[in-house]
Design an enzyme around this catalytic site. Structure first.
Site, short mmCIF file in Angstrom:
data_model
loop_
_atom_site.label_atom_id
_atom_site.label_comp_id
_atom_site.label_asym_id
_atom_site.label_seq_id
_atom_site.Cartn_x
_atom_site.Cartn_y
_atom_site.Cartn_z
N CYS A 30 13.39 11.01 7.05
CA CYS A 30 13.43 10.92 8.63
C CYS A 30 14.75 11.12 9.16
O CYS A 30 14.76 11.19 10.40
CB CYS A 30 12.92 9.39 8.81
SG CYS A 30 13.49 8.05 7.70
N LYS B 289 0.86 -1.22 -0.03
CA LYS B 289 -0.06 -0.01 0.01
C LYS B 289 0.95 1.22 0.11
O LYS B 289 1.29 1.86 1.17
CB LYS B 289 -0.88 0.06 1.31
CG LYS B 289 -1.25 1.46 1.54
CD LYS B 289 -2.07 1.82 0.61
CE LYS B 289 -3.13 3.32 0.88
NZ LYS B 289 -1.77 4.35 1.01
N GLU C 155 9.19 17.00 14.67
CA GLU C 155 9.78 17.04 13.18
C GLU C 155 8.96 17.99 12.21
O GLU C 155 7.51 17.77 12.01
CB GLU C 155 9.52 15.42 12.86
CG GLU C 155 10.07 15.06 11.49
CD GLU C 155 10.10 13.58 11.21
OE1 GLU C 155 11.14 13.15 10.79
OE2 GLU C 155 8.89 12.83 11.60
N GLU D 245 8.72 1.99 11.58
CA GLU D 245 9.85 2.88 11.19
C GLU D 245 9.10 4.37 10.94
O GLU D 245 8.40 4.67 10.24
CB GLU D 245 10.79 2.87 9.93
CG GLU D 245 12.30 3.12 10.08
CD GLU D 245 12.03 4.69 9.83
OE1 GLU D 245 12.45 5.61 10.58
OE2 GLU D 245 11.84 5.18 8.62
#
Length: 498
Positions: free
Chosen positions: A286, A177, A387, A252
């Site tokens: 990331c 997906k 973030e 993750e």
């Protein structure tokens, strides 16, 4: 204008529209007037069909010898190599990164294919002595079953390869997906898996919205494992759902990575690392360098160097050869980055350069944000803790190596880290004391290689690691096997004790 790619789901070896026929479109983030692709808006019924196909294929695929499974993946790598430039061009158009980076994205998929293929002959278990006479003991790896792979848009070839290739070599079947922003890249990638000749149902593709198709996959009772890369917020939902339904889950998620530059560092080298780490992929990694922790003795000089280099970076479409920084992936993320600049100003940070949406000239139809340096940042500010996922780097001043490590570790995340120093004692202390899954010495926070484990600690993940041999631990279960050839009942811990 290039004709939009008409994407479909790939289920049980067939290309299918969504059962409800609904579609979505993906536009070029550098020029939103260009439609790159249309793709199905899949729902629960589409997911049910894909899971059923994967479940059926699993029963035969798991019995194919691992070296033979690996040969399919090796062929995928060979075909990827032939289509590297085509895929790189598509990546740049669909999610925006410059072509040089897009080629690296595809190369990572190629590297992963050849590495994973080798693991088909190295799915090692262990043999160990039994405590009983005439008894043999060993461990073997077993596949888990149907794996749902939910992938982000920032590495639309590399990350699906990281997940799918080891999963398939281990004997699982998979359903990919992809993110809504990179449906075309996912389609082209699965076409390559199809060309490699994988049997129907072994690999499947379901497009759609995360809250619909993604959620249905996570909650599906016949999905045995979910591997997710994305935001911490979504990852928390995935982890909680898999916990309730007893699924294996690999997460993750986010990072708030820091590069430390000490007073003895090679400043030109550190500058190269800082610019690449902060602004590569437009900061949409990331592992991006979102904090620069600078020793006070070099802070002023290094800041001036960083300002000068940043001022020369060129914004533009990823497909333009002179582009250094491409667009933000979509309007929502552009506004999110802009919102964090408002927060930075409110908290008292100083915008040295950038800090605004860029819309002049050729940038007017895209989602561009100026490369940004924030100064006078303190460790408690939101821009130092949350973030941002954009071309924004925060400068934090420290007076000692010990303070630098403490501030680096003072984060909810622990993915990547970097220290620039010529002092070998500091370097080894950093390797020991930094709380992160990845530490670079005299290198930027980005640049992971496929044969080493990838992942982090704290809220970055749930303890699993992708890439390297550790990926095999994600996609296999251990089975202990005992063979008793004594011809009699032997009761461990009883009959071998006086």
């Amino acid at each position: 204008m290039t004709t939009p790619l008409s994407c479909r789901n790939y289920i049980n070896g067939q290309w299918l529209s969504a059962i409800g026929e609904a579609t979505l479109e993906r536009r070029n983030p550098a020029d939103k007037t260009e439609v790159v692709a249309t793709f199905p808006r899949s729902q629960v019924n589409d997911v049910d069909t894909a899971v059923a196909a994967a479940r059926k294929a699993y029963h035969s695929w798991r019995k194919v010898p691992a070296p033979a499974r690996a040969e399919y993946i090796f062929r995928v790598g060979e075909i990827l190599l032939q289509h590297k430039e085509e895929l790189a061009q598509l990546i740049s158009r669909e999610m925006g990164k410059p072509l040089t980076e897009a080629r690296g994205d595809v190369q990572e998929g190629i590297d992963c294919a050849f590495y994973s293929a080798g693991e088909g002959r190295r799915l090692f278990g262990q043999t160990t002595p039994s405590e009983m006479s005439n008894k043999f003991a060993m461990t073997v790896r077993m596949p888990i079953g149907v794996c749902a792979l939910i992938t982000p848009w920032n590495f639309p070839v590399a990350i699906p390869c990281w997940k799918a290739m080891p999963a398939l070599v281990c004997g699982n079947t998979v359903i990919l997906k992809p993110a809504e922003d990179t449906s075309a890249c996912a389609t082209k990638l699965i076409e390559i898996f199809q060309q490699a000749g994988l049997p129907p149902g072994v690999i499947n593709l379901v497009h759609g919205v995360g809250e619909e198709a993604g959620k249905a996959l996570v909650e599906h009772p016949n999905v045995d494992l979910v591997s997710f890369t994305g935001s911490s917020e979504t990852g928390a939902f995935v982890g909680a759902t898999c916990g309730r339904t007893h699924k294996r889950v690999c997460l993750e998620m986010g990072g708030k990575n820091a590069q430390v530059v000490m007073e003895d560092a090679d400043l030109e080298l550190a500058l190269d690392g800082a610019v690449w780490g902060a602004f590569g992929t437009t900061g949409q990694r990331c592992t991006a360098t979102s904090r620069l922790i600078l020793h006070r003795d070099i802070k002023e000089k290094f800041t001036a160097m960083l300002y000068e280099r940043t001022s020369k970076l060129r914004l533009g479409a990823g497909t333009d050869s002179d582009t250094d920084i491409g667009p933000i992936v979509n309007e929502k993320q552009l506004q999110q980055v802009s919102k964090y600049l408002d927060i930075a100003r409110e908290e008292g940070a100083k915008v040295l350069i950038g800090g605004e949406i860029a819309s002049e000239g050729s940038l007017k139809n895209g989602y561009f944000f100026q490369p940004t340096i924030l100064d006078d940042v303190t460790p408690d500010m939101r821009v130092a803790r949350e973030e941002i996922f954009g071309p924004v780097v925060a400068l934090i001043e420290v007076s000692s190596f010990e303070d630098a490590i403490a501030i680096l570790n003072d984060s909810n995340y622990g993915l990547s880290s970097s220290v620039y120093t010529r002092d070998i004692n500091r370097a080894f202390t950093a390797m020991r004391d930094i709380e992160a899954g990845i530490t670079y010495i005299n290198g930027p926070t980005i640049g992971a290689e496929v044969h080493l484990p990838f992942g982090g600690v704290k809220q970055t993940g749930n303890g699993h690691r992708e890439a390297g041999t550790t990926a095999m631990d994600v996609f296999t279960e251990w089975k202990s096997v005992y063979v008793d050839f004594s011809g009699s009942l032997q009761r461990a811990q009883i009959d071998n004790r006086s």
